[in-house]
Scaffold this motif. Sequence first.
Motif, mmCIF file in Angstrom:
data_model
loop_
_atom_site.group_PDB
_atom_site.id
_atom_site.type_symbol
_atom_site.label_atom_id
_atom_site.label_comp_id
_atom_site.label_asym_id
_atom_site.label_seq_id
_atom_site.Cartn_x
_atom_site.Cartn_y
_atom_site.Cartn_z
ATOM 1 N N LEU A 157 0.850 -1.190 0.000
ATOM 2 C CA LEU A 157 0.000 0.000 0.000
ATOM 3 C C LEU A 157 0.886 1.241 0.000
ATOM 4 C CD1 LEU A 157 -2.986 1.010 0.262
ATOM 5 C CD2 LEU A 157 -2.485 1.313 2.685
ATOM 6 N N HIS A 158 0.770 2.038 -1.062
ATOM 7 C CA HIS A 158 1.640 3.218 -1.181
ATOM 8 C C HIS A 158 1.145 4.394 -0.350
ATOM 9 C CE1 HIS A 158 4.305 1.871 -4.515
ATOM 10 N NE2 HIS A 158 3.356 0.955 -4.603
ATOM 11 N N ILE A 159 -0.108 4.336 0.090
ATOM 12 C CA ILE A 159 -0.693 5.484 0.805
ATOM 13 C C ILE A 159 -0.903 5.104 2.280
ATOM 14 C CG2 ILE A 159 -1.723 6.292 -1.361
ATOM 15 C CD1 ILE A 159 -4.431 5.285 -0.429
ATOM 16 N N SER A 343 3.933 19.583 -15.657
ATOM 17 C CA SER A 343 5.047 18.706 -15.289
ATOM 18 C C SER A 343 6.331 19.169 -15.972
ATOM 19 C CB SER A 343 4.689 17.295 -15.748
ATOM 20 O OG SER A 343 5.701 16.421 -15.384
ATOM 21 N N ILE A 344 7.451 19.021 -15.283
ATOM 22 C CA ILE A 344 8.724 19.310 -15.922
ATOM 23 C C ILE A 344 9.558 18.031 -15.931
ATOM 24 C CG2 ILE A 344 8.765 21.749 -15.300
ATOM 25 C CD1 ILE A 344 10.646 20.996 -13.074
ATOM 26 N N SER A 345 10.638 17.998 -16.745
ATOM 27 C CA SER A 345 11.364 16.729 -16.903
ATOM 28 C C SER A 345 12.112 16.382 -15.615
ATOM 29 C CB SER A 345 12.341 16.819 -18.067
ATOM 30 O OG SER A 345 13.507 17.480 -17.636
ATOM 31 N N ARG A 365 -1.090 14.727 4.991
ATOM 32 C CA ARG A 365 -0.995 13.287 5.262
ATOM 33 C C ARG A 365 -0.376 12.669 4.007
ATOM 34 N NH1 ARG A 365 -1.392 10.885 10.086
ATOM 35 N NH2 ARG A 365 -2.899 12.498 10.583
ATOM 36 N N ASP A 366 0.603 11.822 4.154
ATOM 37 C CA ASP A 366 1.256 11.224 2.975
ATOM 38 C C ASP A 366 1.812 9.873 3.367
ATOM 39 O OD1 ASP A 366 2.236 11.202 0.344
ATOM 40 O OD2 ASP A 366 2.969 13.254 0.493
ATOM 41 N N GLY A 367 1.627 8.877 2.499
ATOM 42 C CA GLY A 367 2.140 7.539 2.785
ATOM 43 C C GLY A 367 3.634 7.602 3.071
ATOM 44 N N MET A 368 4.383 8.118 2.107
ATOM 45 C CA MET A 368 5.820 8.295 2.297
ATOM 46 C C MET A 368 6.197 9.725 1.962
ATOM 47 S SD MET A 368 8.776 7.376 3.156
ATOM 48 C CE MET A 368 8.126 5.868 3.823
ATOM 49 N N ASN A 369 6.139 10.087 0.704
ATOM 50 C CA ASN A 369 6.553 11.327 0.062
ATOM 51 C C ASN A 369 7.975 11.200 -0.467
ATOM 52 O OD1 ASN A 369 7.530 14.051 -0.581
ATOM 53 N ND2 ASN A 369 5.433 14.539 -0.058
ATOM 54 N N LEU A 370 8.043 10.928 -1.756
ATOM 55 C CA LEU A 370 9.338 10.729 -2.403
ATOM 56 C C LEU A 370 10.028 12.052 -2.713
ATOM 57 C CD1 LEU A 370 8.511 7.758 -4.795
ATOM 58 C CD2 LEU A 370 9.467 7.709 -2.495
ATOM 59 N N VAL A 371 9.244 13.125 -2.819
ATOM 60 C CA VAL A 371 9.859 14.427 -3.101
ATOM 61 C C VAL A 371 10.863 14.773 -1.997
ATOM 62 C CG1 VAL A 371 9.372 16.913 -3.242
ATOM 63 C CG2 VAL A 371 7.973 15.281 -4.530
ATOM 64 N N LYS A 373 12.639 12.805 -0.241
ATOM 65 C CA LYS A 373 13.864 12.008 -0.403
ATOM 66 C C LYS A 373 14.664 12.491 -1.616
ATOM 67 C CE LYS A 373 12.271 8.035 2.195
ATOM 68 N NZ LYS A 373 12.063 6.576 2.286
ATOM 69 N N GLU A 374 13.947 12.847 -2.684
ATOM 70 C CA GLU A 374 14.643 13.341 -3.885
ATOM 71 C C GLU A 374 15.359 14.651 -3.572
ATOM 72 O OE1 GLU A 374 11.379 13.587 -6.631
ATOM 73 O OE2 GLU A 374 11.262 11.410 -6.880
ATOM 74 N N TYR A 375 14.698 15.520 -2.805
ATOM 75 C CA TYR A 375 15.329 16.807 -2.472
ATOM 76 C C TYR A 375 16.662 16.572 -1.756
ATOM 77 C CZ TYR A 375 16.433 21.250 -0.378
ATOM 78 O OH TYR A 375 17.126 22.368 -0.003
HETATM 79 C C1 GDG Z 1 2.161 7.955 -3.759
HETATM 80 C C2 GDG Z 1 1.934 8.265 -2.274
HETATM 81 C C3 GDG Z 1 4.326 7.633 -1.817
HETATM 82 C C4 GDG Z 1 6.100 15.514 -9.197
HETATM 83 N N1 GDG Z 1 6.036 16.568 -10.028
HETATM 84 C C5 GDG Z 1 6.809 16.276 -11.085
HETATM 85 C C6 GDG Z 1 7.336 15.000 -10.904
HETATM 86 N N2 GDG Z 1 6.886 14.551 -9.742
HETATM 87 C C7 GDG Z 1 7.281 13.265 -9.151
HETATM 88 C C8 GDG Z 1 8.171 13.466 -7.954
HETATM 89 C C9 GDG Z 1 7.985 12.145 -7.228
HETATM 90 C C10 GDG Z 1 6.558 11.768 -7.600
HETATM 91 O O1 GDG Z 1 6.157 12.555 -8.707
HETATM 92 C C11 GDG Z 1 5.580 12.066 -6.467
HETATM 93 O O2 GDG Z 1 5.765 11.111 -5.468
HETATM 94 P P1 GDG Z 1 5.258 11.347 -3.995
HETATM 95 O O3 GDG Z 1 5.790 10.255 -3.171
HETATM 96 O O4 GDG Z 1 5.732 12.680 -3.528
HETATM 97 O O5 GDG Z 1 3.671 11.383 -4.042
HETATM 98 P P2 GDG Z 1 2.437 10.574 -4.774
HETATM 99 O O6 GDG Z 1 2.389 10.832 -6.229
HETATM 100 O O7 GDG Z 1 1.226 10.994 -4.021
HETATM 101 O O8 GDG Z 1 2.755 9.016 -4.522
HETATM 102 C C12 GDG Z 1 3.237 8.716 -1.608
HETATM 103 C C13 GDG Z 1 4.422 7.247 -3.281
HETATM 104 O O9 GDG Z 1 3.142 6.870 -3.814
HETATM 105 C C14 GDG Z 1 5.386 6.071 -3.485
HETATM 106 O O10 GDG Z 1 5.061 4.983 -2.686
HETATM 107 O O11 GDG Z 1 5.563 8.179 -1.412
HETATM 108 O O12 GDG Z 1 3.049 8.915 -0.229
HETATM 109 O O13 GDG Z 1 0.936 9.280 -2.112
HETATM 110 O O14 GDG Z 1 8.858 11.167 -7.718
HETATM 111 O O15 GDG Z 1 9.469 13.717 -8.385
HETATM 112 N N3 GDG Z 1 8.169 14.404 -11.786
HETATM 113 C C15 GDG Z 1 8.470 15.104 -12.913
HETATM 114 N N4 GDG Z 1 7.964 16.345 -13.169
HETATM 115 C C16 GDG Z 1 7.131 16.964 -12.281
HETATM 116 O O16 GDG Z 1 6.689 18.092 -12.535
HETATM 117 N N5 GDG Z 1 9.298 14.563 -13.830
#
Ligand code: GDG
Length: 458
Positions: A157-159, A343-345, A365-371, A373-375
Amino acid sequence: MSRLIIVSNRVSVPDNKGAAAAGGLAVALQAALAERGGVWMGWSGKSSGDIEPEPLVLTQDGNITYALTDLTQTDVEEYYQGFANRVLWPICHYRLDLAEYGRKEMASYFRVNRFFAHRLAPLLEPDDTIWVHDYHLIPLAAELREMGFKNRIGFFLHIPWPPADVLFTMPVHEEIMRGLSSYDLLGFQTKYDLENFAGCLKREGMGVENSPGHFSAHGHNFRGGAYSIGIETAAFAAFARKAAAHSVVRKARQSIEGRDLIIGVDRLDYSKGITQRIDAFERFVTNNPAHQRRVTYLQITPKSRSEVPEYEAMQHAVAEQAGRVNGAIGTVDWVPIRYINRSISRPVLAGLYRLAKVGLVTPLRDGMNLVAKEYVAAQDPDNPGVLVLSRFAGAARELKGALLVNPYDVDDTANALARGINMPLEERRERWRGMMDHLLENDVSRWCDVFLADLRAE
Ligand code: GDG
């Protein structure tokens, strides 16, 4: 080694843009599939209108078969936009106020899961390991079991998973819990989500936790665990280094010359706390006049689920709010908020993270938030920025060097922004190093390997 079968609502079929464009999860799952051979099945994202979808479209890439199905327009509206995105998504993000229960939508959700099971069945071999992803497909294992499949089936479950009082507002919560109980292994993002799940099972006597992480419910024994998803840390750090030379990143650097950059990156979603964050930025600037005209807040927010009414409304609300704040605090030579609604590349994104002195990640509220980690992964080790992170993101359990905030408390976030912008280099380095070491060790490949090893273990 047995084959791996992945099922997810949407499938990342490789294109010629390569790994840089794909995102960490897709790359890790493709690597796991390539190692073992297997199938990735899901929805094509297309509607077949009001006629029955054509048979699965199969695409072979090495030893991986991608299997895509269309859905009827009714199913797109009821299963995907309806139950998945207007019931399960808000409920799992604690937004009871936004959940729209409809009998038709609930029925469609279970019907589409049965349809997926029937389409997948002919592709399955007895010793295949099946890994199902996310809230769209909770009932899939129960459907496969009903058809007689004895394979090991795992679910991630990602959320977030909510507590019983929240989940039980959903009329079909029992069927959903029964669906989860049909897997052999349930993976959650954090131990809090796992605890919530265990609490839901116990509350109405649906099941018991025999020992930590070992459950019995609805006549089935299964395990549950916390498997925090990671990113492709080393590769992402390399994109960020190289992206400095990218023309878009160079132009961005020139345009902020002399100012500190704060960055926010989120799909346009009410769970991400974007409006509270803009308020906090305004409060920060108002409370810290010395930073006026010396800071730029870049919010990158690609549109998401625009066909769902709550998302469409939010698109207007955020654009309006950013415009209002710019009008209120901007000057003729300073635009405080740059708001990008597309969206940007991925390589450019990596470069922009690296330019930013503060990464502002404040979901409600967020399951993980990959942003988040990427930052961290994108930072310059000699001069890293500061992560300001919501305590309600799963990532907050791991990223101990972040400044944790309560995103509902505008002053708290505004104060953390001030602290982040003013943080001395030594402290920034120390906080960043700990987080980066953690992310290098716990990357997405490891997450994938650990989950699959546990799923295969008896
Ligand atoms: C779900 C869960 C969990 C965003 N804008 C652009 C772009 N992104 C990419 C980010 C990141 C991804 O989208 C977003 O991932 P998150 O984890 O922040 O959030 P959700 O989409 O809600 O994902 C979340 C995740 O699943 C994984 O299990 O962490 O909690 O809600 O990778 O970089 N990528 C590009 N342009 C954008 O403008 N290329």
